[in-house]
Design a protein around this motif. Structure first.
Motif, short mmCIF file in Angstrom:
data_model
loop_
_atom_site.label_atom_id
_atom_site.label_comp_id
_atom_site.label_asym_id
_atom_site.label_seq_id
_atom_site.Cartn_x
_atom_site.Cartn_y
_atom_site.Cartn_z
N LYS A 22 11.02 -48.64 -1.59
CA LYS A 22 11.38 -47.72 -2.67
C LYS A 22 12.08 -46.52 -2.07
O LYS A 22 11.59 -45.92 -1.11
CB LYS A 22 10.13 -47.27 -3.44
CG LYS A 22 10.44 -46.41 -4.66
CD LYS A 22 9.19 -45.83 -5.28
CE LYS A 22 8.38 -46.88 -6.01
NZ LYS A 22 7.25 -46.28 -6.77
N GLU B 115 12.44 -42.12 -7.04
CA GLU B 115 11.60 -42.30 -8.22
C GLU B 115 11.79 -41.12 -9.17
O GLU B 115 11.84 -39.96 -8.74
CB GLU B 115 10.13 -42.40 -7.81
CG GLU B 115 9.19 -42.75 -8.95
CD GLU B 115 7.77 -42.99 -8.46
OE1 GLU B 115 6.93 -43.38 -9.29
OE2 GLU B 115 7.50 -42.80 -7.25
N ALA C 6 13.12 -44.09 -14.17
CA ALA C 6 13.35 -45.28 -13.35
C ALA C 6 12.93 -45.09 -11.90
O ALA C 6 12.76 -43.96 -11.44
CB ALA C 6 14.83 -45.66 -13.42
N GLU C 7 12.77 -46.23 -11.22
CA GLU C 7 12.52 -46.25 -9.78
C GLU C 7 13.70 -46.97 -9.13
O GLU C 7 14.27 -47.89 -9.72
CB GLU C 7 11.23 -47.02 -9.48
CG GLU C 7 10.00 -46.42 -10.14
CD GLU C 7 8.82 -47.38 -10.17
OE1 GLU C 7 9.04 -48.59 -9.89
OE2 GLU C 7 7.70 -46.94 -10.47
N VAL C 8 14.08 -46.52 -7.94
CA VAL C 8 15.21 -47.15 -7.24
C VAL C 8 14.71 -47.76 -5.94
O VAL C 8 14.02 -47.10 -5.15
CB VAL C 8 16.33 -46.13 -6.97
CG1 VAL C 8 17.51 -46.82 -6.30
CG2 VAL C 8 16.78 -45.45 -8.25
N LYS D 122 17.97 -50.34 -9.59
CA LYS D 122 17.36 -49.32 -10.44
C LYS D 122 16.50 -50.02 -11.49
O LYS D 122 17.02 -50.80 -12.30
CB LYS D 122 18.45 -48.47 -11.11
CG LYS D 122 17.93 -47.27 -11.88
CD LYS D 122 19.09 -46.41 -12.37
CE LYS D 122 18.58 -45.17 -13.08
NZ LYS D 122 19.69 -44.30 -13.54
N CYS E 22 16.53 -53.95 -15.24
CA CYS E 22 16.94 -53.72 -13.85
C CYS E 22 18.47 -53.72 -13.76
O CYS E 22 19.13 -54.56 -14.36
CB CYS E 22 16.39 -54.79 -12.93
SG CYS E 22 14.61 -55.04 -13.06
N THR F 24 27.04 -40.88 -9.62
CA THR F 24 26.11 -41.91 -10.08
C THR F 24 25.30 -41.42 -11.28
O THR F 24 25.52 -40.33 -11.78
CB THR F 24 25.17 -42.32 -8.92
OG1 THR F 24 24.38 -43.44 -9.35
CG2 THR F 24 24.25 -41.18 -8.52
N ASP F 25 24.36 -42.25 -11.73
CA ASP F 25 23.42 -41.98 -12.82
C ASP F 25 24.10 -41.72 -14.16
O ASP F 25 24.35 -40.59 -14.55
CB ASP F 25 22.50 -40.80 -12.47
CG ASP F 25 21.23 -40.83 -13.31
OD1 ASP F 25 21.21 -41.52 -14.35
OD2 ASP F 25 20.25 -40.16 -12.94
#
Length: 353
Positions: free
Chosen positions: A33, A36, A40-42, A57, A103, A169-170
């Motif tokens: 990981k 976080e 979401a968690e990446v 993600k 995901c 990003t994001d």
């Protein structure tokens, strides 16, 4: 804990946590990981089909049954998928569902965020500003060309690889340009949020330009234009207060760069740069030490009236430098402080005598 909360907790436990070494979608081997957040968690993973590392993600367990969250995940995938030709936007490879969790498979950037840079180094030199913004602006131009508004441009969402490549990003809160369909919720990060967004006005390209201006301000000076303990107070400052001029914080900045920053973070959207191309064009002139065309900026606030249901512009004064009442109170406090000190000195002399 009531029955509903107990049932929710039980259901969350049924959705197992992702472990290192686990294989997803029969091809992505989880390595570790790497990030976080609330939504979401990446994870860093290895794609066993294409023999390459990727970032995955994955929606958090708590949001796995949220229909709106699933829609946002799909919109993020769709937004990035439209930007595959841009070298400065993180690439998306695939989308799938695992254990009822959405995901997204993304390009893995080995490096750091622009926020990490600010924490470690502080303000940037002109060369560093040119290096970062020449690439950031290309990314935002590509985003706007696809009629997408990012809505969350900030240093945390700008990645820099160890090779010097910059990626935006994001796209979790991004929207297509049709502002009519946007909800009235305040979405984004308060430190980089345009005044009109704080007042639930639809996001536009101009609100992204405001965020770019705030990032430029922070990189040029080492500090954001507005800070406070509570995010809500920071948001209010974007609406009501005038930012300290960058050259008061860092005098070696050029007047032209200061003008570009203040124009891009104008309270009135119409007074900002109308496109990222215009913003970038003036920045390039600064890097080349060429003069830019400067028009006087009006210090106005965009305020919303609940009675008329319309936005209006009102004049704004600098809270600290141009407010006569503030200056009067400051002089009075200074005078009283000096009088008290003088009284104490005289009293001590009389006692000793």
């Amino acid at each position: 804990m009531n029955k509903e909360e107990q049932n929710k907790t039980t259901n969350d436990k049924k959705i197992k946590e992702i472990q290192n070494g686990e294989l997803l979608e029969k091809r992505y081997r989880i390595i570790r990981k790497i990030a976080e957040g609330g939504m979401a968690e990446v994870y860093e993973a290895f794609d066993e089909y294409l023999n390459r590392k990727v970032a995955i993600k994955i929606m958090t367990v708590t949001l796995s049954k949220d229909v709106k969250a699933e829609e946002k995940a799909y919109k993020e995938y769709e937004a990035i998928a439209h930007l595959t030709n841009s070298q400065n936007v993180v690439k998306v490879f695939a989308r799938f569902e695992y254990e009822k969790r959405q995901c997204i498979v993304l390009e893995l950037m080995q490096g750091y965020t622009l926020k990490d840079w600010i924490y470690k180094i502080g303000s940037c030199t002109n060369k560093e500003l040119k290096f970062y913004f020449s690439q950031i602006n290309k990314a935002v131009m590509a985003i706007h060309n696809e009629n997408i508004v990012h809505r969350d441009i900030k240093p945390e969402n700008i990645l820099i690889s160890y090779c010097g490549e910059v990626r935006v990003t994001d796209f979790g809160v991004s929207v297509h340009g049709s502002g009519d369909k946007q909800d009235k919720k305040i979405i984004g990060t308060s430190k980089y949020m345009a005044p009109e967004l704080v007042q639930s006005h639809p996001a536009t390209n101009l609100s992204d330009i405001y965020a770019l201006g705030v990032v430029l301000y922070e990189l040029a000076t080492g500090v954001p234009p507005f800070v406070d303990v509570k995010p809500i107070l920071v948001a209010v400052k974007h609406v009501k207060e005038k930012a300290v001029l960058p050259r008061r914080i860092k005098p070696e900045l050029s007047e032209d760069l200061e003008y570009i920053i203040m124009k891009s973070i104008s309270k009135n959207p119409e007074e900002r740069y109308l496109s990222v191309q215009e913003f970038n064009k003036d920045l390039e002139k600064v890097w080349e030490k060429k003069p830019i065309l400067k028009k006087p900026l009006k210090n106005q606030i965009l305020l919303y009236s609940s009675k008329t249901k319309k936005y209006s512009l009102k004049p704004m004064v600098d809270k600290y430098l141009f407010n006569p009442k503030f200056l009067k109170n400051s002089l009075l406090i200074t005078f009283l402080s000096l009088a008290i000190v003088l009284f104490l000195v005289v009293a001590i002399i009389i006692i000793w005598l």
